[in-house]
Design an enzyme around this catalytic site. Sequence first.
Site, PDB file in Angstrom:
ATOM      1  N   ASP A 135       0.826  -1.214   0.000  1.00  0.00           N
ATOM      2  CA  ASP A 135       0.000   0.000   0.000  1.00  0.00           C
ATOM      3  C   ASP A 135       0.857   1.260   0.000  1.00  0.00           C
ATOM      4  OD1 ASP A 135       1.079  -0.194   2.491  1.00  0.00           O
ATOM      5  OD2 ASP A 135      -0.788   0.027   3.600  1.00  0.00           O
ATOM      6  N   CYS A 138       5.401  -0.092   1.514  1.00  0.00           N
ATOM      7  CA  CYS A 138       6.047  -1.387   1.373  1.00  0.00           C
ATOM      8  C   CYS A 138       7.493  -1.401   1.883  1.00  0.00           C
ATOM      9  CB  CYS A 138       5.996  -1.812  -0.090  1.00  0.00           C
ATOM     10  SG  CYS A 138       6.243  -3.554  -0.370  1.00  0.00           S
ATOM     11  N   HIS A 348       8.484  -2.868  -4.976  1.00  0.00           N
ATOM     12  CA  HIS A 348       7.823  -3.659  -3.932  1.00  0.00           C
ATOM     13  C   HIS A 348       8.824  -4.594  -3.280  1.00  0.00           C
ATOM     14  CE1 HIS A 348       3.882  -2.147  -4.986  1.00  0.00           C
ATOM     15  NE2 HIS A 348       4.104  -2.469  -6.241  1.00  0.00           N
TER      16      HIS A 348
END
Length: 361
Positions: A135, A138, A348
């Site tokens: 979100d 990360c 990510h």
Amino acid sequence: MSQGAMPQPGGWPGAGAPEGHDLETEPAPLGHGKAAAREDAPAGQEDPGFCPARGYSGEQEEDMYRAEDEIEKEKELLVHERGLSEPKLSVAPEMDIMDYCKKEWRGNTQMAKRMKKGYEEVSQKFTSIRRVRGDNYCALRATLFQAMSQATDLPIWLKNQDIMLLPEKLISRYNWIKQWKLGLKFDGKGEDLGDKIKESLALLRKKWTGLTAMRTAEERQVACDELFRNEEEEYSLYEAVKFLMLSKAIQLYDDKEKGKEVPFFSVLLFARDTSGDPAQLLRNHLNQVGHSGGLEQVEMFLLAYAVHHTIQVYRLSKYNTEEFITSYPTDPPKDWPVVTLIAEDDRHYNIPVRVCEETSL
């Protein structure tokens, strides 16, 4: 970025972008452009809320950062699917790292092959992986979870009582800090910003202290799992860490202006058109974290300096290059603890766990 190799200022994401404009690519609508759309997509439906395997068309990387309204829609979906009483997981339970790889990368594209090779290399040291919720917190979430779950001693910088004076000290000196954008979980206004940041720093110290008092790694792991299920406390920790990053940025900028020697990453940090000084860094970058964007590569160095931890990242897209294992910073102090993360695309981050017995020996 890699050992002995650093990019030029223009090479950083966001360099040259005008202030006040969106710094990230327009996110794809929810449900489009994700892993299900690529040739080597994972089988079945993605688990919503976790850092997904990235979407690729051929070899082109797609930006998966999401707008605030999309994040809120996802949260509503998670609540509907899991029920109101069940807390959302920020860090998923561990699973075998090669089972995860096989699930996420089933195709035969060059990217899929590279990812498989990268995971095979990581599996020589770590047997399992934990997926991290994606979100736009990360990088903060993965780093802080690893640092706190491994904590055996309270860091010196958290023992220092002056840390609690930082919010009042800096806000009184730099009025522009009142532009701070609190996370999605907070409704605070500028006048109580100092108190909210001070509360966040106090919580960070309290939780870290509690973890260091635990006798076993298993106890710390269970406690961290519980902490990162408590959204109010979890997101408060991120405000504390972001403020520590800003404080470090101000220190580095002032040192640079005075002609003192500073780490090379800080030269790059302030060479960007969007962060020529700490005020711009706050407005255009730190304020976006958790809202419309996450940390960029140069900001990973700043995060490392803020929490005094070396962040070692397996960058799977860089497999078979000197940048496959990147350390932030590249030449860290010897007494800094090391946390290890996995990144498929530099946006990510997931967490490798359980060091192989052969490696530990």
